[in-house]
Design an enzyme around this catalytic site. Structure first.
Site, short mmCIF file in Angstrom:
data_model
loop_
_atom_site.label_atom_id
_atom_site.label_comp_id
_atom_site.label_asym_id
_atom_site.label_seq_id
_atom_site.Cartn_x
_atom_site.Cartn_y
_atom_site.Cartn_z
N SER A 1 0.67 -1.29 -0.16
CA SER A 1 0.08 0.11 -0.11
C SER A 1 1.05 1.26 -0.01
CB SER A 1 -1.20 -0.03 1.07
OG SER A 1 -0.20 0.17 2.29
N SER B 1 0.85 5.18 4.92
CA SER B 1 -0.40 4.12 5.12
C SER B 1 -0.59 4.33 6.51
CB SER B 1 -0.05 2.91 4.58
OG SER B 1 -0.03 2.98 3.38
N PRO C 1 2.80 -2.65 3.86
CA PRO C 1 2.44 -1.28 4.00
C PRO C 1 3.38 -0.18 3.88
CG PRO C 1 1.22 -2.66 5.95
CD PRO C 1 2.51 -3.47 5.21
N HIS C 2 3.35 0.65 2.90
CA HIS C 2 4.33 1.64 2.56
C HIS C 2 3.98 2.86 3.03
CE1 HIS C 2 8.52 2.13 1.25
NE2 HIS C 2 8.55 0.77 1.41
N ASP C 3 4.69 3.81 2.16
CA ASP C 3 4.32 5.45 2.49
C ASP C 3 3.11 5.83 3.06
OD1 ASP C 3 6.81 6.73 0.21
OD2 ASP C 3 6.38 4.46 0.33
#
Length: 449
Positions: free
Chosen positions: A264, A291, A287-289
């Site tokens: 994400s 989120s 989950p990334h940046d």
């Protein structure tokens, strides 16, 4: 009853990463320790999630259109890959557009029998990308199998609602009648699912196989927010809808041979509960940046070629609880790059080839009540991170230290943008025990490879 709290502070004084450290034992009343309040993830049963789905009442309209001549958001997302899609399709890239209502695979196949070909009862192969507009919904219903043709460049892009309920979605090679299994070539096209800004995704009791490759948002299952640059080109209701973070519910499902089991960027309020991630390529759950407000609970992540579960770059205010992460090629659970205010609790992480749990450059996180054992590096590692609380964990038989706080100069990471990923060479935290509620036993400090 007393507890023992060990306070650790490491601070660098030079770029050579020299540091001074202090270790203090302070007796405190057990009432000073607070067990984290974990959201009740058991409420997210398949039936309960189905109750959350609202769908358009009317039947969608279906059309075929050129990707580069249609929607601004498609130009923004896929423009760098238009040449690849043109080569795959042997024409200017086209897609199937679903507008203004709901549609099932059966109805879609009836309208476009050559492009969404029905192979058997409940089994379909898509031969073009499927684009779900903001006011539309695609339903992949119980018993359905959708095969996305890798050789035809098929994928799913959703700006609206995607529901996969008790069904299967597979990356497929029509020439060999087999899954599009990862070949080792990260750039080789494989079908994928990307849910974009304003979308809602519901993956319920479903199975996903052989999806994703190394291209932005094309990783397998991705929830990705719209870029500020794109939003400046939109107006009115379209801009308002696309500016919303993507969200979704992923429950009781299985993911095999995906490039990323989940990815994400800028997602919000996503529930990932009770899933199985088996033998995925880069990460199981990522989950990334930016989120935020995520619930990652009761998942099993096995056999990933890098980290099992990782949250990275300002992933804040989230719960990673009651998961099992094992037999991964690197760390079991990682929190990194300024991800704050997360709770990593009651997980079991073992037989990983890196650390059991890693906290890198991420202050103010709680690691509570985890079982961390038989990992090839450290049990719990903390680097360049302050105010880390390690409470009531059981850490056994890891090859490195049971708990390892350290600082490191990262100037060797020449690709690191310090405006996006800043760090300080300082680590601090607590290692807390009440009687025998924490154990750090039989860890072996051997030279690490």
């Amino acid at each position: 009853m007393l507890k023992t709290i060990v306070c650790i502070t490491l601070m660098s004084f030079s770029l050579a990463a020299s540091f001074a450290g202090t270790v203090n034992k302070v007796p405190l009343s057990v009432d000073a320790a607070t067990k984290p309040i974990i959201p009740d993830y058991t409420v997210y049963t398949p039936d309960a999630v189905r109750e959350k789905i609202t769908l358009p009442q009317r039947q969608a309209t279906v059309s075929i259109d050129r990707l580069e001549a249609s929607r601004e958001y498609l130009r923004s997302v896929y423009s760098r890959n238009f040449l690849m899609f043109a080569n795959i399709q042997k024409q200017l890239p086209r897609g199937i557009f679903i507008d203004g209502g709901r549609i099932t695979l059966t109805a879609l196949s009836e309208q476009l029998p050559r492009l969404v070909k029905r192979l058997d009862s409940g089994m379909f192969v898509a031969r073009l990308p499927i684009i779900i507009e903001a006011d539309a919904a695609l339903l992949i219903e119980p018993g359905d199998t959708l095969r996305l043709s890798a050789e035809r460049g098929a994928f799913i892009h959703s700006n609206g609602k995607l529901v996969v309920d008790s069904a299967r979605v597979e990356g497929w090679l029509e020439s060999t009648n087999s899954y599009s299994v990862y070949s080792g070539d990260e750039k080789a096209f494989r079908p994928f699912i990307q849910s974009y800004g304003g979308s809602e995704t519901f993956l319920i009791n479903a199975k996903f196989t052989s999806l994703g490759h190394d291209s932005g948002g094309s990783y397998g299952i991705s929830l990705k927010s719209a870029s500020p640059k794109l939003l400046t080109k939109l107006s009115g209701a379209e801009r308002q809808q696309t500016a919303k973070p993507p969200t979704g519910y992923i429950v009781d499902s299985e993911f095999n041979d995906l490039y990323f089991g989940f990815y994400s960027f800028g997602a919000k309020d996503v529930v990932i509960v009770g899933n199985r991630y088996n033998n995925n390529i880069i990460y199981g759950i990522d989950p990334h940046d930016y989120s935020v407000n995520l619930l990652i609970a009761d998942n099993t992540v096995v056999g990933t070629q890098r980290h099992g579960i990782i949250v990275s770059r300002h992933v804040n205010d989230s719960f990673i609880v009651h998961n099992v992460s094992k037999n991964n090629a690197r760390t079991g659970i990682m929190v990194e790059r300024e991800s704050r205010n997360n709770v990593v609790a009651f997980n079991e992480t073992y037989n990983n080839q890196g650390d059991g749990i890693t906290i890198y450059e991420s202050p103010n996180n709680l690691v509570f009540g985890n079982r961390v054992y038989d990992n090839a590096d450290h049990g719990i590692r903390v680097r360049n991170s302050t105010d880390i609380k390690l409470h009531h964990n059981i850490v056994l038989n890891n090859r490195g230290a049971g708990v390892y706080f350290h600082v490191r100069d990262l100037s060797y990471q020449t690709e690191r943008d310090l405006n996006i990923d800043p760090y300080r060479m300082e680590s601090s935290g607590e290692v807390m025990a009440v009687d025998h509620s924490v154990a750090i036993w039989s860890n072996i400090m051997l030279p690490l490879k």
